[in-house]
Design a protein around this motif. Structure first.
Motif, PDB file in Angstrom:
ATOM      1  N   ARG A 207       6.528  -8.061   5.273  1.00 13.61           N
ATOM      2  CA  ARG A 207       5.366  -7.598   4.463  1.00 13.61           C
ATOM      3  C   ARG A 207       5.294  -6.160   4.446  1.00 13.61           C
ATOM      4  N   PHE A 208       5.618  -5.331   5.396  1.00 14.21           N
ATOM      5  CA  PHE A 208       5.713  -3.914   5.235  1.00 14.21           C
ATOM      6  C   PHE A 208       7.116  -3.386   5.858  1.00 14.21           C
ATOM      7  N   PRO A 209       7.292  -2.246   5.520  1.00 11.06           N
ATOM      8  CA  PRO A 209       8.554  -1.479   6.164  1.00 11.06           C
ATOM      9  C   PRO A 209       8.805  -1.600   7.529  1.00 11.06           C
ATOM     10  N   ILE A 210       9.709  -1.882   8.397  1.00 12.47           N
ATOM     11  CA  ILE A 210       9.691  -1.741   9.843  1.00 12.47           C
ATOM     12  C   ILE A 210       9.155  -0.707  10.015  1.00 12.47           C
ATOM     13  N   THR A 211       8.180  -1.093  11.352  1.00 10.97           N
ATOM     14  CA  THR A 211       7.520   0.067  11.848  1.00 10.97           C
ATOM     15  C   THR A 211       8.188   0.503  13.202  1.00 10.97           C
ATOM     16  N   GLN A 212       7.462   1.737  13.577  1.00  9.75           N
ATOM     17  CA  GLN A 212       8.350   2.313  14.977  1.00  9.75           C
ATOM     18  C   GLN A 212       8.226   1.299  16.046  1.00  9.75           C
ATOM     19  N   THR A 213       7.035   0.503  16.137  1.00 11.15           N
ATOM     20  CA  THR A 213       7.020  -0.301  17.073  1.00 11.15           C
ATOM     21  C   THR A 213       7.671  -1.306  17.238  1.00 11.15           C
ATOM     22  N   GLN A 214       7.838  -2.096  16.023  1.00  9.05           N
ATOM     23  CA  GLN A 214       8.994  -3.050  15.887  1.00  9.05           C
ATOM     24  C   GLN A 214      10.530  -2.736  16.023  1.00  9.05           C
ATOM     25  N   TRP A 215      10.801  -1.536  15.578  1.00  5.63           N
ATOM     26  CA  TRP A 215      12.175  -0.837  16.002  1.00  5.63           C
ATOM     27  C   TRP A 215      12.294  -0.559  17.376  1.00  5.63           C
ATOM     28  N   LYS A 216      11.435  -0.030  18.087  1.00  7.44           N
ATOM     29  CA  LYS A 216      11.516   0.215  19.530  1.00  7.44           C
ATOM     30  C   LYS A 216      11.926  -1.071  20.227  1.00  7.44           C
TER      31      LYS A 216
ATOM     32  N   THR B 140      -1.032   6.232  -8.811  1.00 13.74           N
ATOM     33  CA  THR B 140      -1.759   7.416  -8.194  1.00 13.74           C
ATOM     34  C   THR B 140      -1.646   7.549  -6.841  1.00 13.74           C
ATOM     35  N   SER B 141      -1.910   8.725  -6.171  1.00 16.04           N
ATOM     36  CA  SER B 141      -1.908   8.783  -4.761  1.00 16.04           C
ATOM     37  C   SER B 141      -2.943   8.283  -4.013  1.00 16.04           C
ATOM     38  N   HIS B 142      -3.728   7.533  -4.741  1.00 18.90           N
ATOM     39  CA  HIS B 142      -4.790   6.725  -4.012  1.00 18.90           C
ATOM     40  C   HIS B 142      -4.427   5.426  -3.592  1.00 18.90           C
ATOM     41  N   LEU B 143      -3.277   5.139  -4.205  1.00 17.59           N
ATOM     42  CA  LEU B 143      -2.460   3.652  -3.905  1.00 17.59           C
ATOM     43  C   LEU B 143      -1.329   3.609  -3.248  1.00 17.59           C
ATOM     44  N   ALA B 144      -0.583   4.986  -3.233  1.00 17.90           N
ATOM     45  CA  ALA B 144       0.725   5.084  -2.623  1.00 17.90           C
ATOM     46  C   ALA B 144       0.903   6.511  -2.239  1.00 17.90           C
ATOM     47  N   ASN B 145       2.059   6.650  -1.083  1.00 14.52           N
ATOM     48  CA  ASN B 145       2.314   7.981  -0.470  1.00 14.52           C
ATOM     49  C   ASN B 145       3.522   8.450  -1.368  1.00 14.52           C
TER      50      ASN B 145
ATOM     51  N   GLY C 200       0.548  -0.357   5.212  1.00 12.35           N
ATOM     52  CA  GLY C 200      -0.405  -0.973   5.023  1.00 12.35           C
ATOM     53  C   GLY C 200      -1.798  -0.267   4.776  1.00 12.35           C
ATOM     54  N   SER C 201      -1.917   1.050   4.955  1.00  5.48           N
ATOM     55  CA  SER C 201      -2.859   1.957   5.082  1.00  5.48           C
ATOM     56  C   SER C 201      -3.794   1.822   3.848  1.00  5.48           C
ATOM     57  N   PHE C 202      -3.183   1.667   2.851  1.00  2.94           N
ATOM     58  CA  PHE C 202      -3.796   1.693   1.359  1.00  2.94           C
ATOM     59  C   PHE C 202      -4.395   0.307   1.097  1.00  2.94           C
ATOM     60  N   GLN C 203      -4.484  -0.795   1.974  1.00  2.00           N
ATOM     61  CA  GLN C 203      -5.149  -1.780   1.940  1.00  2.00           C
ATOM     62  C   GLN C 203      -4.816  -2.806   0.748  1.00  2.00           C
ATOM     63  N   LEU C 204      -3.778  -2.413  -0.105  1.00  6.34           N
ATOM     64  CA  LEU C 204      -3.394  -3.176  -1.516  1.00  6.34           C
ATOM     65  C   LEU C 204      -2.156  -3.663  -1.266  1.00  6.34           C
ATOM     66  N   ALA C 205      -1.680  -4.404  -2.281  1.00  5.96           N
ATOM     67  CA  ALA C 205      -0.448  -5.217  -2.284  1.00  5.96           C
ATOM     68  C   ALA C 205      -0.455  -5.446  -3.666  1.00  5.96           C
ATOM     69  N   ASN C 206       1.137  -6.076  -3.968  1.00  9.69           N
ATOM     70  CA  ASN C 206       1.453  -6.616  -5.285  1.00  9.69           C
ATOM     71  C   ASN C 206       1.114  -8.009  -5.152  1.00  9.69           C
ATOM     72  N   ALA C 207       1.366  -8.915  -6.338  1.00 10.44           N
ATOM     73  CA  ALA C 207       0.895 -10.254  -6.285  1.00 10.44           C
ATOM     74  C   ALA C 207       1.623 -11.160  -5.285  1.00 10.44           C
ATOM     75  N   PHE C 208       2.865 -10.660  -4.437  1.00 10.08           N
ATOM     76  CA  PHE C 208       3.333 -11.516  -3.652  1.00 10.08           C
ATOM     77  C   PHE C 208       2.790 -11.221  -2.406  1.00 10.08           C
ATOM     78  N   GLY C 209       1.937 -10.022  -2.299  1.00  9.37           N
ATOM     79  CA  GLY C 209       1.268  -9.733  -0.830  1.00  9.37           C
ATOM     80  C   GLY C 209       2.252  -8.657  -0.273  1.00  9.37           C
ATOM     81  N   LEU C 210       3.156  -7.852  -0.853  1.00  4.38           N
ATOM     82  CA  LEU C 210       3.908  -7.036  -0.304  1.00  4.38           C
ATOM     83  C   LEU C 210       3.300  -5.576  -0.560  1.00  4.38           C
ATOM     84  N   SER C 211       3.349  -4.864   0.437  1.00  3.11           N
ATOM     85  CA  SER C 211       2.879  -3.352   0.578  1.00  3.11           C
ATOM     86  C   SER C 211       3.919  -2.495   0.785  1.00  3.11           C
TER      87      SER C 211
END
Length: 434
Positions: free
Chosen positions: A233-242, A318-323, A346-357
């Motif tokens: 759903r998201f890029p691999i986080t540092q918690t998952q990586w560790k 827009t930078s309201h939706l992405a970094n 996931g901090s922007f609390q939005l996703a595409n139609a498949f649910g990916l952020s």
């Protein structure tokens, strides 16, 4: 030293014929002639006129200086008012956006409450039926019965999310609540990796010739048909990586603390392609599921989620939706923020139609494919497109926190050497449906 009779500036006698300040021409007559009354009168008239002109010039220069000061002050006041107006507009936009999000969350909570109430009523009905059939019996565990492992399809869960569509001005023209299925892959210590189900289908890979910012390596557009798969759903986080980096090594060492920006919920970065492959192999060994990097076609299909626009958000971003570097614009939207670092997934609390952020910006994402200069002879089944082992370049997708918006488009292709890593390079993983 003598002084000029007009401006009182000092000058060198018998050396300066003209005043170095006001350019007054000192009396050009020999000394005896200056005693003649007519010459004295003429010089007095000339001197009086010069003094008057000098006084007028000084007065005009002083007024000009004051006017310049007033103009500068007016410009400063105008800049302050413009800044205040922009801040007011941003605050109004933020309040409007917050209100829309809260309304969407309220709707979502109401739906979840209704669904929970239905499920609770159904459980009560089933429990009452069991009690009526077996009023005296208590449930027991039969010994020596084989344990049956549920398939992934039996373990799917559902989540809701908000989808926003923008016009080329960056204004929302549609906002909806969608649902998607996923399974949580348990990595241990209450750490989960959410894998979202992506239904198979056909799409046009690449960008049309009229897309703003397109590059030649995004052509030719070609249809690709993919089977279903799961992607994180998201890029691999540092918690998952560790967690995975602490597992036994298979082919290469993984540094558990390699990221430049440190926080458990931030995407892991400073990851080279070989590190990402090692992560997938260790994850596969841990879970007994076959994980790998997405093919380039899988990544773009998952990113587009049925859209054909430059971004899954629509015509712009827009930078309201992405970094990304929001100080640059893509189409006709206003300038936004440049955060100069990664943001929690996931901090922007939005996703595409498949649910990916976090598909546009934040970190570049490695794909399994070797780099190709264009799509000539590309596979049409969504499989990984490899070259011989001598090609050390691999595909990156999605853009990063430091990128211009055009580099964050759905069709944008980038490459780097497989052994290179940067502070904007991460990845997500896929699990194929067998």
């Amino acid at each position: 030293m003598p002084r000029c009779p007009v401006c009182q500036s000092k000058y060198v006698h018998n050396q300066d014929s003209y005043c170095p300040c006001c350019n007054w021409h000192f009396p050009p007559y020999p000394l005896p002639l200056t005693w003649i009354p007519e010459i004295i009168q003429k010089e007095d008239i000339r001197l009086a006129w010069a003094k008057k002109m000098w006084s007028l010039l000084q007065s005009a220069q002083e007024k000009l200086k004051q006017a310049q000061i007033q103009l500068e002050q007016a410009n400063q006041r105008a800049s302050q008012m413009s800044l205040q107006l922009e801040q007011s507009y941003q605050e109004q936009s933020a309040l409007s956006e917050t209100l829309q999000k809260q309304e969407a969350k309220l709707t979502l909570l109401q739906e979840q409450f209704q669904q929970s109430s239905k499920e609770m009523a159904q459980l009560r009905t089933e429990l009452d039926g069991i009690k009526q059939q077996h009023p005296q019996n208590q449930p027991t565990i039969e010994p020596n019965l084989p344990i049956q492992t549920l398939s992934i399809s039996d373990n799917l869960q559902e989540f809701s999310f908000e989808v926003v569509t923008l016009n080329n001005m960056g204004q929302p023209i549609n906002c909806s609540i969608n649902k998607a299925q996923y399974f949580p892959e348990h990595l241990g210590n209450s750490i989960f990796l959410d894998m979202v189900y992506i239904p198979g289908g056909t799409f046009l890979m690449g960008s049309p010739e009229n897309e703003l910012g397109r590059e030649s390596n995004e052509s030719p557009q070609h249809p690709v048909t993919l089977p279903s798969f799961y992607i994180s759903r998201f890029p691999i986080t540092q918690t998952q990586w560790k967690k995975v980096a602490d597992l036994p090594q298979i082919n290469r060492y993984l540094n558990p603390e390699l990221s430049n920006f440190q926080h458990p919920d931030l995407p892991v970065e400073q990851v080279c392609w070989y590190d990402a492959v090692e992560f997938c192999e260790r994850l596969s060994q841990l879970t007994n599921h076959r994980y790998q990097l997405p093919s380039e076609a899988q990544w773009e299909f998952a990113c587009r989620a049925g859209t054909t626009t430059p971004f899954h958000f629509g015509e712009t971003i827009t930078s309201h939706l992405a970094n990304y570097d929001g100080s640059y614009i893509y189409d006709s939207e206003t300038e936004g923020l440049y955060r100069q670092k990664t943001t929690p997934v996931g901090s922007f609390q939005l996703a595409n139609a498949f649910g990916l952020s976090d598909l546009h910006g934040n970190v570049w994402e490695w794909c399994a494919d070797s780099w190709h200069e264009n799509y000539q002879n590309a596979p049409a089944d969504g499989s990984v497109w490899q070259l011989d082992e001598s090609n050390n370049c691999r595909v990156l997708r999605g853009g990063a926190w430091y990128c211009l918006p055009t580099l964050c488009r759905s069709a944008q292709r980038h490459w780097d050497k497989a052994d290179h890593a940067g502070s904007g390079t991460g990845f997500r993983v896929v699990y194929l449906v067998i």
